[in-house]
Scaffold this motif. Structure first.
Motif, PDB file in Angstrom:
ATOM      1  N   THR A  10       0.824  -1.203   0.000  1.00 52.79           N
ATOM      2  CA  THR A  10       0.000   0.000   0.000  1.00 52.79           C
ATOM      3  C   THR A  10       0.861   1.255   0.000  1.00 52.79           C
ATOM      4  N   LYS A  42       2.468   1.739  -3.448  1.00 50.77           N
ATOM      5  CA  LYS A  42       1.534   2.179  -4.485  1.00 50.77           C
ATOM      6  C   LYS A  42       1.071   3.615  -4.259  1.00 50.77           C
ATOM      7  N   ARG A  48      -5.973  -3.680   1.239  1.00 46.96           N
ATOM      8  CA  ARG A  48      -6.308  -3.823  -0.175  1.00 46.96           C
ATOM      9  C   ARG A  48      -7.515  -2.939  -0.508  1.00 46.96           C
ATOM     10  N   GLN A  70      -6.390   0.702  -0.609  1.00 44.55           N
ATOM     11  CA  GLN A  70      -5.727   1.006  -1.880  1.00 44.55           C
ATOM     12  C   GLN A  70      -6.760   1.397  -2.934  1.00 44.55           C
TER      13      GLN A  70
END
Length: 223
Positions: free
Chosen positions: A103, A106, A215, A218
């Motif tokens: 995370t 990204k 997730r 994100q």
């Protein structure tokens, strides 16, 4: 990208790793120092209502010393052994929540500036699971002089980063300390929900974003 957000800042304890992973490791340590931990907890509650201090560590030690009849120097060493350096070894085997390093990578790649703001010393966690290179600022509220939910450390974070509070999204797992603290400082907030809220589908209305895992976070931050 989240409109208007330039910085995503994170709490550490209970937000980047599950708190139970520390709790199960320190059971013996806790019971060996149970009375002192009780006093420490009461003092921390008092400090959360105290105006910013020039030296929070000294004042905290003085309060503990008064409670258990020892000098400030002795109390300072006790606190270090009990709650600071004494806990550092337990973090060597603690892993973060799934997808936390991914995370951070990204978010950084997407152009967000990243930071950490924690009530306990970030250096206590060693290399912070490899997250340090992604972070522009890593701050301790204790060194700043005021614990969350005081607006003061959040304001210092914004000042250090050179952005407006409303351009920061603060991510945490505590409603009182993280969500309300950051919101009162003018920041947007993201709340890592406990299991019971996810099961009952009860997102926290006070938070701008609620998420159950990284997730999911994100997707929210990068869509």
């Amino acid at each position: 990208m989240i409109e208007g957000i330039k910085v995503i800042a994170f709490d550490i304890d209970g937000t980047l790793y599950p708190a139970y992973r520390l709790n199960v490791r320190i059971v013996r340590h806790f019971f060996a120092n149970a009375l002192h931990f009780l006093h420490f907890g009461l003092i921390r509650r008092q400090l959360r209502r105290t105006a910013p201090l020039g030296d929070l560590f000294e004042y905290q030690a003085r309060l503990l010393g008064e409670r258990i009849k020892m000098s400030s120097g002795e109390a300072m060493k006790l606190l270090d052994d009990m709650a600071y350096t004494g806990l550092a070894k337990y973090f060597k085997t603690i892993k973060p929540f799934k997808d936390v390093p991914e995370t951070f990578a990204k978010l950084k790649e997407a152009g967000y500036r990243l930071a950490l703001l924690s009530d306990f010393p970030p250096e206590q966690k060693g290399d912070l699971w490899g997250l340090k290179p992604y972070c522009e600022k890593i701050l301790s509220t204790e060194k700043i002089g005021a614990l969350k939910p005081s607006k003061y450390p959040f304001g210092v974070l914004a000042m250090e980063l050179g952005v407006k509070p409303e351009e920061i999204l603060y991510v945490g797992n505590s409603v009182k300390y993280d969500v309300y603290g950051a919101k009162n400082a003018g920041m947007k907030t993201a709340y890592l929900e406990p299991l019971w809220r996810r099961v009952l589908h009860r997102p926290l209305k006070a938070a701008d974003i609620s998420f159950g895992n990284y997730r999911q976070f994100q997707k929210i931050a990068l869509e």
